[in-house]
Design a protein around this motif. Structure first.
Motif, mmCIF file in Angstrom:
data_model
loop_
_atom_site.group_PDB
_atom_site.id
_atom_site.type_symbol
_atom_site.label_atom_id
_atom_site.label_comp_id
_atom_site.label_asym_id
_atom_site.label_seq_id
_atom_site.Cartn_x
_atom_site.Cartn_y
_atom_site.Cartn_z
ATOM 1 N N UNK A 408 0.636 -1.231 0.274
ATOM 2 C CA UNK A 408 0.234 0.270 -0.351
ATOM 3 C C UNK A 408 0.934 1.653 0.092
ATOM 4 N N UNK A 409 0.109 1.965 0.317
ATOM 5 C CA UNK A 409 0.363 3.710 0.767
ATOM 6 C C UNK A 409 2.403 3.912 1.352
ATOM 7 N N UNK A 410 3.086 3.817 1.077
ATOM 8 C CA UNK A 410 4.172 4.175 1.558
ATOM 9 C C UNK A 410 3.987 5.418 2.725
ATOM 10 N N UNK A 415 14.210 11.644 3.712
ATOM 11 C CA UNK A 415 15.085 11.501 2.898
ATOM 12 C C UNK A 415 14.762 10.191 2.566
ATOM 13 N N UNK A 416 13.942 9.340 3.479
ATOM 14 C CA UNK A 416 13.362 7.824 3.578
ATOM 15 C C UNK A 416 12.054 7.315 2.994
ATOM 16 N N UNK A 417 11.749 5.958 2.262
ATOM 17 C CA UNK A 417 10.493 5.753 2.444
ATOM 18 C C UNK A 417 10.337 4.650 2.667
ATOM 19 N N UNK A 418 9.031 4.473 4.146
ATOM 20 C CA UNK A 418 8.925 3.362 4.271
ATOM 21 C C UNK A 418 8.005 2.844 3.978
ATOM 22 N N UNK A 419 8.645 1.344 2.809
ATOM 23 C CA UNK A 419 7.419 0.790 2.377
ATOM 24 C C UNK A 419 6.491 -0.414 3.220
ATOM 25 N N UNK A 420 5.560 -0.373 3.182
ATOM 26 C CA UNK A 420 4.651 -1.484 3.912
ATOM 27 C C UNK A 420 5.239 -3.023 3.219
ATOM 28 N N UNK A 421 5.769 -4.159 3.370
ATOM 29 C CA UNK A 421 6.124 -5.479 2.640
ATOM 30 C C UNK A 421 5.079 -6.267 3.879
ATOM 31 N N UNK A 426 9.851 -1.600 5.465
ATOM 32 C CA UNK A 426 11.317 -1.598 4.084
ATOM 33 C C UNK A 426 11.446 -0.049 4.076
ATOM 34 N N UNK A 427 12.372 0.423 4.047
ATOM 35 C CA UNK A 427 13.255 1.837 4.562
ATOM 36 C C UNK A 427 14.566 1.829 2.991
ATOM 37 N N UNK A 428 13.651 2.596 1.874
ATOM 38 C CA UNK A 428 14.643 3.260 0.382
ATOM 39 C C UNK A 428 14.498 4.470 0.185
#
Length: 474
Positions: A408-410, A415-421, A426-428
């Motif tokens: 879904x939405x992060x 300067x990081x994007x926290x991805x729901x996985x 998961x930060x990228x």
């Protein structure tokens, strides 16, 4: 017969008393059937707005959990609250503790939607954007009751009534908010005054004002223009239509152009069976198409293609996203905006589209480029009418990166994007998505929950919206 003064005064008093009783009876009926009586609102004093998070946490555990209607969702507000939908009520909880803060309940009217375009917290009286938590309720078959609430206190800020179609959704962008219905769109400025109504208008005030025969499946809004994806009778391809956000203020507008009757800036045949909107500026719109191969196509305000970038988004995901949902529900492409970057989710892929200023050369339309069916002007050569290319500065769009496997939405933190996985977050890097690198997983125990997960950062709390539950992590 002449009445005595005393008797006339007595009759006058009786008449006045009768009128007063009628007025009281009417007032009682109005009150007993009014929205005011049917509304139960609990407000709280203004609290401290949490500081914007700057660092991604290394560990997370659940601190609180509350229910929400999955058809309505929830709003994680930078003012420090999380607003859920429960029955006919919007209920706000403290994002840090999960304690109940305020509520707004139209007891006789089901909720259609709750939403917010807030990315910061300067206060709802700051002009220039639609600020606050928007609550939309159903009355008489329409999602017509639109209320803007102060996220910090729950107090009512602005209110309007519109013929919003059920099965629609809220959209926010630039200084506007709006309702995307299956065949009707409205936009409102920051005080909820309507700036445009577009589509199958229920009561058009002028002839030839309606736009019928098309189903709307997406919408995206910027300061000067907004775009819709439309599937129209007789056409196998998805169309993208560009309109002015405020037709009255459009340059060189026809005299009869206004909120209800207006000429689109451009109507674009995408050449694709499915399309989603993933970026917009005052000069460009970025459209994700499924055919002939998945790509982000950029168009200018005249509808001309100015760039095409193939992307790693499955065509089936684009097609599925472009369909109406259960109950003929239409939804804008899920997205979050951070600065100049828009992160959109299509299927299980996150797509980053970035806005940037660019210098381009354009050749204005001239008689040299008139259709061949139009006769040339006698005595004038095409070479004489060709115009010189013009250099101009535009707000362009470019595809940054894609990342598969998201739920879904992060959340964007620094300067990081926290991805729901699967299994956690998961930060990228927001700038490039860390291509070719497997990010370090921050484990999150979701207790067997499956399906979509949207993430937001509110102060020190990471909020996960998981269908019918909202969870606070820290």
């Amino acid at each position: 017969m002449t009445l005595s003064p005393a008797r006339r005064r007595r009759i006058d008093r009786l008449v006045a008393g009768g009128i007063a009783l009628v007025v009281l009876a009417v007032a009682a009926v109005v009150y007993l059937t009014s929205d005011v009586r049917a509304t139960d609102a609990t407000t709280v004093p203004r609290g401290t707005v949490p500081a914007e998070p700057t660092a991604v946490p290394s560990t997370l555990s659940e601190k609180w959990s509350v229910a929400t209607d999955p058809a309505v969702g929830a709003v994680a507000s930078p003012y420090g609250v999380v607003v859920t939908g429960q029955g006919t009520a919007a209920i706000a909880y403290d994002a840090r503790t999960g304690e109940r803060r305020w509520s707004y309940d139209r007891g006789d009217e089901p909720l259609c939607a709750i939403g917010s375009g807030d990315t910061d917290a300067p206060g709802v009286t700051a002009r220039g954007k639609v600020r606050g938590v928007m609550v939309v309720s159903n009355k008489n078959g329409y999602c017509s009751q639109v209320m803007l609430l102060d996220p910090a206190t729950g107090e009512r800020h602005y209110y309007r009534t519109s013929p919003n179609q059920p099965g629609g959704a809220l959209a926010f962008g630039g200084p506007y908010a709006g309702w995307l219905g299956p065949t009707l769109v409205e936009l409102w400025r920051d005080d909820l005054v309507r700036t445009i109504q577009y589509g199958d208008e229920p009561a058009p005030p002028k002839p030839n004002a309606t736009h019928t025969g098309c189903t709307f499946t997406d919408m995206i809004i910027d300061d000067q223009q907004f775009a819709t994806v439309e599937h129209c009778a007789g056409s196998p391809n998805a169309q993208v239509v560009l309109n002015w956000t405020t037709p009255d203020s459009a340059p060189d507008k026809p005299d009869d152009q206004d909120v209800f009757k207006h000429t689109p800036r451009a109507t674009i045949d995408t050449g694709s069976t499915a399309a989603r909107l993933v970026g917009i500026t005052s000069d460009r719109v970025a459209v994700l198409v499924s055919d002939p191969e998945p790509a982000v196509v950029r168009y200018d305000t005249a509808g001309r293609e100015v760039g095409r970038t193939p992307v790693d988004v499955p065509a089936t995901s684009i097609v599925d996203a472009d369909r109406l949902g259960d109950g003929d529900r239409t939804r804008p492409t899920p997205a979050v905006r951070d600065g100049s970057t828009r992160f959109s989710v299509v299927g299980d892929t996150l797509l980053a589209v970035m806005q940037e200023s660019a210098t381009v050369q354009t050749t204005p339309t001239s008689t040299a480029t008139r259709p061949t069916t139009e006769p040339p002007t006698p005595g004038v050569l095409a070479s004489d009418t060709a115009t010189t290319p013009v250099t101009e500065r535009v707000e362009d769009l470019t595809v940054g990166w894609t990342r598969a496997g998201v739920l879904g939405l992060p959340a964007v933190i620094g300067d990081q994007v926290l991805l729901p996985v699967s299994g956690g977050l998961a930060p990228v890097a927001a700038g490039n998505g860390n291509p070719g690198i497997v990010p370090t997983l921050i484990p999150v125990d979701r207790g067997g929950a499956t399906g979509r997960v949207d993430v937001a950062a509110v102060g020190p709390t990471i909020v996960e919206i998981r269908g019918d539950r909202v969870v606070g992590l820290s």
